[in-house]
Design an enzyme around this catalytic site. Structure first.
Site, PDB file in Angstrom:
ATOM      1  N   CYS A   1       0.972  -1.109  -0.179  1.00  0.00           N
ATOM      2  CA  CYS A   1      -0.070  -0.219   0.009  1.00  0.00           C
ATOM      3  C   CYS A   1       0.793   1.219  -0.208  1.00  0.00           C
ATOM      4  CB  CYS A   1      -0.819  -0.102   1.273  1.00  0.00           C
ATOM      5  SG  CYS A   1      -0.169   0.187   2.866  1.00  0.00           S
TER       6      CYS A   1
ATOM      7  N   HIS B   1      -2.916   6.652  14.454  1.00  0.00           N
ATOM      8  CA  HIS B   1      -1.384   6.992  14.687  1.00  0.00           C
ATOM      9  C   HIS B   1      -0.881   8.190  14.516  1.00  0.00           C
ATOM     10  CE1 HIS B   1      -1.646   4.913  10.644  1.00  0.00           C
ATOM     11  NE2 HIS B   1      -0.644   5.838  10.232  1.00  0.00           N
TER      12      HIS B   1
END
Length: 711
Positions: free
Chosen positions: A27, A627
């Site tokens: 990705c 995150h």
């Protein structure tokens, strides 16, 4: 007896060998989805009785790499990726290319489809099909061009840094000023050899940029024409020009080479000729066509521009010194070594012999502005830049001190529409100030090093000119990049959290690309986070008082550390009170603050929200992993909480997030341990039994015991 789960293998009897498949997952950020897709494909293959090996190309590098033997024995290859994957090694194999989300959502279907996929012809290509299927045709061309440009820049940066620093060191330690030769290093000296090594790096950086732009578009057959085309572009003598086309010419040749190779690949050739096409025929045809086209078609206008610019400047020597300085500064900053830059530089250098040193003084003030300005920009708005770009910025600052304007080329190549105008504005200001103050330069060189070595007349105003130009370039750069990123995301151009540069690159930092190349900017969501959301009374929003530790910082659960000790019982919450994303992130930030490792809860929340604005961290399967990489925390810390009803997180499968992990690390976090933990966590969360145990665990201690399974 053959199990119903056994796949058909050529229609033979049940004793035939099991089907063998390979897969590659990747990705753009190289974090969670890469590993989730790998785990899903592996699980599906195991359930169907199929042998499968999955290579992951994540931020921590390629893992479980497919060998030549693996490829030779494979019956098919699944590429589940949203970035370029080299397909040349899979020539002669059935290859199915899809987006990474397909690998997560429909692994069984992919295994079925790959058995009837077309055979890859070995002509290279990346993840084009994958991205096409997942993004549609609308934005694909822009994505290919941007990704190719970032690929070239990422490979060019080491050559710029190594070449520039070696030249700067050799000049500072072994050079002296000479009215005719600028900064001169004695022949056959040790420092001359160091300088020559640096010059080689500079000579190679332009063809490297061109070659790897072409490679990203046309794969390996495009590498040679791209590199040779870049060398031709940078060698003005080949087309009767006193200066090469520089990095701008390299970008042109890179794209021309890449798309020319793609076009040649579409030509139908006899079967016997196909094996030699990518290694002989395509490189020779593309290299010859591109080289001759540049020399006879593109090169002539460059030479014409060079000559007429020189004539035009010669007619301006009697005009206002401020105007002349501004024009020279614009030209110096435009292409940093290309024909426009060289025209201004040689014009100033040529007048030194006539006794006119003020024109060279204008050029000398403008020369260091670009690398100094871009380096300063990475310091004052560091969140606009990836880690690799910030390191390049430090090298650019050093090169700028020695008058090496090429130090800014990586930034200009990555964001030409923002960086080149900013460079030109700063260069024009520096040149104009130097012209106004009648700064003189007795040698054909620029930068603060020339003043230190005594070649500058009017030293104080020289440094004033350089300083003003540098600040103008830096501020203009971060403003233009901020505006560009906000427009790209559809965010308002006024307001927002943190102003220019407030954005946060994804946790992985640079990759290649690039990435990347550039991080993100302030999110509209972040602009509303100044006042806490209003969660339920049972879970008040974190305030500065939440910074005080509520439990001993070393209160690790018995039985060993969980996630390298980043997650402890005090960062686990059985039930979140929040019912929407921002409130959940705020509540999780308060959870992390219990450790005493969070220095600024509000900044942590803003950073996490800006990361969400770049792309959801909802991974599907009722999982979210927000995150943040920010100096709001003093050490890595991980938290986990559950939501009974689920929170809308924008996950690709439409599920609400019920299992939420929050990971935060400092900007200066060393190594890639946090990425490895994220990869392990992503894989483990694909285990249905593991998720069920997390949901069923009655309290914090039981949850921690389940999480200890992540090894």
């Amino acid at each position: 007896m053959t199990s119903p789960a056994d796949p058909p293998a050529g229609g033979g009897p049940s004793g035939q060998k099991r089907l063998k498949l390979l897969a590659v997952t990747a990705c753009p950020t190289g974090i969670a989805h890469t590993y989730m897709a790998a785990e899903k494909l592996q699980q599906a293959a195991d359930g169907l009785g199929i042998d499968m090996k999955v290579e992951t190309q994540g931020s921590i590098g390629a893992e479980n790499v497919l060998t030549d033997n693996d490829v030779r024995d494979a019956d098919g290859v699944i590429i589940a990726a949203d970035k370029d994957v080299d397909l040349a090694r899979f020539a002669g194999k059935r290859v199915l290319s899809v987006g990474v989300s397909e690998g997560i959502s429909n692994p069984e279907r992919l295994i079925e489809q790959v058995q009837g996929a077309p055979v890859h012809g070995g002509s290279g290509g990346g993840g084009g099909d994958a991205a096409q299927s997942s993004t549609g045709g609308g934005g694909r061309e822009r994505s290919v061009a941007y990704k190719a440009l970032m690929n070239g820049v990422s490979y060019m940066i080491p050559f710029v840094v190594v070449g520039g620093l070696l030249i700067a060191i050799s000049l500072s330690l072994g050079g002296h000023t000479d009215p005719k030769g600028g900064l001169v290093i004695p022949d056959d000296s040790f420092w001359m050899h160091v300088n020559e090594i640096g010059v080689i790096g500079f000579k190679l950086m332009v063809p490297i940029l061109s070659g790897y732009i072409a490679y990203a578009i046309g794969d390996r057959p495009a590498l040679v024409p791209g590199m040779i085309g870049g060398w031709i572009a940078n060698t003005g003598e080949l087309y009767d020009s006193k200066a090469g086309a520089g990095f701008i010419g390299a970008i042109v040749t890179g794209f021309l080479a890449g798309y020319l190779v793609l076009w040649i690949k579409k030509v139908k050739v006899p079967k016997f000729a196909r094996p030699i096409m990518p290694i002989i025929v395509i490189p020779i045809i593309a290299t010859s066509a591109l080289g001759l086209f540049f020399i006879y078609v593109i090169g002539k206008p460059i030479s014409w521009v060079f000559e007429h610019l020189t004539d035009w400047l010669s007619g301006m020597t009697g005009t206002s010194a401020i105007l002349l300085g501004a024009i020279l500064g614009l030209m110096i900053a435009f292409d940093m070594g290309g024909p426009v830059n060289k025209t201004a530089f040689l014009f100033g250098a040529g007048l030194i012999a006539t006794g006119n040193q003020t024109v060279m003084g204008m050029c000398a003030a403008a020369i260091p502005v670009m690398p100094l300005g871009q380096g300063l920009a990475t310091l004052i708005r560091k969140r606009l830049y990836s880690e690799q770009e910030r390191e390049t910025g430090l090298a650019a600052l050093f090169m700028g001190m020695f008058g090496i304007s090429e130090g800014a080329i990586p930034f200009a190549a990555a964001r030409p529409a923002q960086v080149i105008p900013a460079n030109m504005l700063g260069g024009a200001v520096a040149g104009a100030v130097a012209g106004l103050a009648s700064v003189e330069d007795a040698v054909p060189h620029g930068g603060p090093i020339v003043a230190v070595l005594g070649a500058i007349g009017g030293v104080p105003m020289f440094f004033v000119a350089v300083a003003i130009g540098t600040v103008v370039t830096a501020l203009t750069t971060v403003t233009l990049v901020d505006i560009s990123e906000r427009r790209r995301r559809g965010e308002p151009l006024v307001g927002g959290a943190g102003g220019p540069g407030a954005g946060e690159p994804v946790l992985a930092g640079v990759g290649a690309g690039a990435a990347v190349a550039g991080g993100g900017v302030g999110s509209g969501a972040g602009s509303t986070s100044k006042s806490p959301a209003a969660p339920a009374p049972s879970a008040p929003a974190p305030t500065p008082s939440a910074l005080a530790p509520q439990a001993p910082a070393d209160a690790a659960a018995p039985g060993g550390e969980v996630l390298s000790g980043y997650l402890t019982e005090q960062t686990v919450k059985v039930q979140l009170a929040a019912d929407e994303k921002e409130a959940a992130i705020r509540e999780m930030a308060g959870l992390l603050a219990r450790t005493g490792k969070v220095g600024d809860v509000e900044e942590l929340v803003r950073t996490a929200l800006r990361r969400e604005a770049q792309g959801t961290t909802g991974l599907g399967e009722e999982i979210a992993i927000p995150h943040a990489k920010t100096d709001a925390v003093t050490a890595p810390v991980v938290g986990f909480a559950r939501s009974a009803e689920g929170i809308e997180w924008g996950s690709m499968d439409g599920t609400k997030a019920k299992l939420i992990f929050m990971i935060s690390v400092p900007e200066a976090a060393a190594g890639d341990e946090h990425l490895r933990i994220l990869a392990l966590l992503s894989r483990k969360l694909m285990d249905v039994g593991f998720r069920e145990r997390l949901v069923a665990a009655p309290d914090e201690a039981a949850i921690l015991e389940v999480l200890r399974e992540v090894q």
